[in-house]
Structures are given as C-alpha cells and as structure tokens.
Write a protein that holds these residues in place. Structure first.
Motif, mmCIF file in Angstrom:
data_model
loop_
_atom_site.group_PDB
_atom_site.id
_atom_site.type_symbol
_atom_site.label_atom_id
_atom_site.label_comp_id
_atom_site.label_asym_id
_atom_site.label_seq_id
_atom_site.Cartn_x
_atom_site.Cartn_y
_atom_site.Cartn_z
ATOM 1 N N GLU A 152 -6.639 -0.148 -4.719
ATOM 2 C CA GLU A 152 -7.540 0.727 -3.980
ATOM 3 C C GLU A 152 -7.912 0.107 -2.629
ATOM 4 O O GLU A 152 -7.903 0.781 -1.601
ATOM 5 C CB GLU A 152 -8.810 1.017 -4.794
ATOM 6 C CG GLU A 152 -8.587 1.841 -6.031
ATOM 7 C CD GLU A 152 -8.252 1.012 -7.278
ATOM 8 O OE1 GLU A 152 -8.083 -0.231 -7.178
ATOM 9 O OE2 GLU A 152 -8.129 1.614 -8.349
ATOM 10 N N LYS A 153 -8.220 -1.188 -2.632
ATOM 11 C CA LYS A 153 -8.599 -1.887 -1.403
ATOM 12 C C LYS A 153 -7.427 -1.948 -0.422
ATOM 13 O O LYS A 153 -7.601 -1.749 0.781
ATOM 14 C CB LYS A 153 -9.090 -3.291 -1.751
ATOM 15 C CG LYS A 153 -9.802 -3.989 -0.642
ATOM 16 C CD LYS A 153 -10.444 -5.267 -1.158
ATOM 17 C CE LYS A 153 -11.361 -5.847 -0.113
ATOM 18 N NZ LYS A 153 -12.075 -7.021 -0.593
ATOM 19 N N LEU A 154 -6.233 -2.198 -0.937
ATOM 20 C CA LEU A 154 -5.048 -2.248 -0.079
ATOM 21 C C LEU A 154 -4.742 -0.879 0.511
ATOM 22 O O LEU A 154 -4.403 -0.761 1.689
ATOM 23 C CB LEU A 154 -3.854 -2.801 -0.859
ATOM 24 C CG LEU A 154 -3.991 -4.271 -1.269
ATOM 25 C CD1 LEU A 154 -2.926 -4.630 -2.308
ATOM 26 C CD2 LEU A 154 -3.898 -5.192 -0.059
ATOM 27 N N ASN A 155 -4.870 0.165 -0.300
ATOM 28 C CA ASN A 155 -4.662 1.526 0.212
ATOM 29 C C ASN A 155 -5.680 1.854 1.295
ATOM 30 O O ASN A 155 -5.335 2.455 2.319
ATOM 31 C CB ASN A 155 -4.751 2.557 -0.916
ATOM 32 C CG ASN A 155 -3.514 2.589 -1.776
ATOM 33 O OD1 ASN A 155 -2.449 2.132 -1.374
ATOM 34 N ND2 ASN A 155 -3.643 3.107 -2.977
ATOM 35 N N GLU A 156 -6.944 1.467 1.078
ATOM 36 C CA GLU A 156 -7.990 1.717 2.072
ATOM 37 C C GLU A 156 -7.657 1.031 3.396
ATOM 38 O O GLU A 156 -7.859 1.609 4.461
ATOM 39 C CB GLU A 156 -9.345 1.225 1.560
ATOM 40 C CG GLU A 156 -9.947 2.093 0.482
ATOM 41 C CD GLU A 156 -11.217 1.498 -0.117
ATOM 42 O OE1 GLU A 156 -11.772 0.521 0.441
ATOM 43 O OE2 GLU A 156 -11.658 2.019 -1.154
ATOM 44 N N ALA A 157 -7.132 -0.191 3.333
ATOM 45 C CA ALA A 157 -6.764 -0.918 4.549
ATOM 46 C C ALA A 157 -5.644 -0.192 5.293
ATOM 47 O O ALA A 157 -5.682 -0.081 6.521
ATOM 48 C CB ALA A 157 -6.352 -2.347 4.210
ATOM 49 N N ALA A 158 -4.669 0.307 4.562
ATOM 50 C CA ALA A 158 -3.564 1.047 5.194
ATOM 51 C C ALA A 158 -4.072 2.354 5.788
ATOM 52 O O ALA A 158 -3.720 2.711 6.921
ATOM 53 C CB ALA A 158 -2.462 1.316 4.172
ATOM 54 N N LEU A 159 -4.912 3.063 5.051
ATOM 55 C CA LEU A 159 -5.448 4.341 5.532
ATOM 56 C C LEU A 159 -6.365 4.159 6.739
ATOM 57 O O LEU A 159 -6.471 5.059 7.573
ATOM 58 C CB LEU A 159 -6.184 5.068 4.404
ATOM 59 C CG LEU A 159 -5.278 5.642 3.311
ATOM 60 C CD1 LEU A 159 -6.098 6.035 2.092
ATOM 61 C CD2 LEU A 159 -4.473 6.820 3.830
ATOM 62 N N ALA A 160 -6.999 3.002 6.854
ATOM 63 C CA ALA A 160 -7.869 2.743 8.004
ATOM 64 C C ALA A 160 -7.067 2.725 9.305
ATOM 65 O O ALA A 160 -7.596 3.028 10.377
ATOM 66 C CB ALA A 160 -8.610 1.421 7.816
ATOM 67 N N LYS A 161 -5.786 2.386 9.220
ATOM 68 C CA LYS A 161 -4.915 2.385 10.398
ATOM 69 C C LYS A 161 -4.544 3.804 10.831
ATOM 70 O O LYS A 161 -4.176 4.022 11.974
ATOM 71 C CB LYS A 161 -3.632 1.590 10.114
ATOM 72 C CG LYS A 161 -3.843 0.123 9.840
ATOM 73 C CD LYS A 161 -4.310 -0.622 11.061
ATOM 74 C CE LYS A 161 -3.179 -0.783 12.050
ATOM 75 N NZ LYS A 161 -3.550 -1.523 13.254
ATOM 76 N N HIS A 162 -4.635 4.753 9.883
ATOM 77 C CA HIS A 162 -4.224 6.137 10.154
ATOM 78 C C HIS A 162 -5.232 7.091 9.503
ATOM 79 O O HIS A 162 -4.957 7.683 8.455
ATOM 80 C CB HIS A 162 -2.807 6.385 9.612
ATOM 81 C CG HIS A 162 -1.797 5.464 10.194
ATOM 82 N ND1 HIS A 162 -1.239 5.666 11.437
ATOM 83 C CD2 HIS A 162 -1.277 4.290 9.738
ATOM 84 C CE1 HIS A 162 -0.410 4.677 11.712
ATOM 85 N NE2 HIS A 162 -0.420 3.835 10.703
ATOM 86 N N PRO A 163 -6.414 7.227 10.115
ATOM 87 C CA PRO A 163 -7.463 8.078 9.545
ATOM 88 C C PRO A 163 -6.961 9.500 9.270
ATOM 89 O O PRO A 163 -6.249 10.088 10.082
ATOM 90 C CB PRO A 163 -8.549 8.071 10.621
ATOM 91 C CG PRO A 163 -8.333 6.789 11.366
ATOM 92 C CD PRO A 163 -6.837 6.588 11.362
ATOM 93 N N GLY A 164 -7.305 10.001 8.105
ATOM 94 C CA GLY A 164 -6.909 11.352 7.708
ATOM 95 C C GLY A 164 -5.559 11.418 7.029
ATOM 96 O O GLY A 164 -5.171 12.463 6.506
ATOM 97 N N ALA A 165 -4.804 10.311 7.034
ATOM 98 C CA ALA A 165 -3.478 10.294 6.409
ATOM 99 C C ALA A 165 -3.620 10.312 4.885
ATOM 100 O O ALA A 165 -4.693 10.042 4.349
ATOM 101 C CB ALA A 165 -2.701 9.057 6.850
ATOM 102 N N THR A 166 -2.521 10.624 4.226
ATOM 103 C CA THR A 166 -2.483 10.590 2.767
ATOM 104 C C THR A 166 -1.405 9.612 2.316
ATOM 105 O O THR A 166 -0.393 9.428 3.002
ATOM 106 C CB THR A 166 -2.181 11.980 2.164
ATOM 107 O OG1 THR A 166 -0.954 12.473 2.721
ATOM 108 C CG2 THR A 166 -3.289 12.966 2.461
ATOM 109 N N VAL A 167 -1.644 9.007 1.173
ATOM 110 C CA VAL A 167 -0.683 8.071 0.594
ATOM 111 C C VAL A 167 0.420 8.872 -0.073
ATOM 112 O O VAL A 167 0.158 9.714 -0.922
ATOM 113 C CB VAL A 167 -1.365 7.137 -0.428
ATOM 114 C CG1 VAL A 167 -0.333 6.248 -1.115
ATOM 115 C CG2 VAL A 167 -2.449 6.294 0.246
ATOM 116 N N GLU A 168 1.655 8.623 0.331
ATOM 117 C CA GLU A 168 2.816 9.298 -0.244
ATOM 118 C C GLU A 168 3.452 8.457 -1.353
ATOM 119 O O GLU A 168 3.873 8.986 -2.368
ATOM 120 C CB GLU A 168 3.861 9.583 0.837
ATOM 121 C CG GLU A 168 3.378 10.521 1.924
ATOM 122 C CD GLU A 168 3.329 11.952 1.469
ATOM 123 O OE1 GLU A 168 4.294 12.434 0.859
ATOM 124 O OE2 GLU A 168 2.294 12.600 1.739
#
Length: 103
Positions: A44-60
């Motif tokens: 969850e923390k790693l996904n949050e870090a990745a999503l912080a680089k691209h606000p509004g993006a979704t994990v595929e």
C-alpha cells in the motif's frame, strides 16, 4: 492478515491465480513474508509513493522482483489522460528508481 486482504494484495501484485513466475519474480507467499518481516515496505505504501508521482492515476499492474542486489517494486499506472507509466521503486526504502512513460 485475513484472507480477503491477502487476496487483494496478491491481486494488486498481479500474482493471484497465475501460478507462473519469472526467474526474478517474487511469488506471493515470499512477497507477503518479506512484508510481514519488515524487509520491504507495505505494498500500500509503495503504491501510494508511485501514485504521488501521477495524481489521479490508477494502478494497472504491480510486480515485486529481486534485482539490482535488492527488491524492486514495479507499478504500471494509467493517468487521467490515458497515458501509461512505469514506476520502479526500491521496495526497502520506497525511493523511486525509475518513472517513465510505458510504450
């Protein structure tokens, strides 16, 4: 960890039901064990870090691999304009190693 949370994490990792792993891929049991032992950050923390680089993006799709002498967590994202991104993070520190458009 309850079974529902485990399946969610496995699904996020793209490991649920595949039964197939590449030579460097970390299987779901080992990934969960590494996380529980505190050897890698939570997914969850790693996904949050990745999503912080691209606000509004979704994990595929996500993947945990043993490479570069450590553990690398790869996240494929789709941003709000439909652009696909590949973000790689050091699974121990959470540091972004790579952030590129995915062709």
């Amino acid at each position: 960890m309850n079974a529902r949370k485990l399946m969610l994490i496995m699904s996020i990792l793209g490991l649920a039901g595949t039964g197939i792993a590449h030579a460097d891929d970390i299987g779901p049991d080992q990934a969960i064990k590494l996380m529980q032992e505190g050897k890698i950050q939570s997914f969850e923390k790693l996904n949050e870090a990745a999503l912080a680089k691209h606000p509004g993006a979704t994990v595929e799709e996500t993947e945990l691999e043993k490479e570069r002498g450590g553990y690398v967590y790869e996240v494929e994202l789709r941003d709000t304009q439909g652009v696909e991104w590949k973000v790689e993070l050091d699974a121990v520190s959470g540091k972004i190693l790579r952030d590129d458009k995915d062709d």
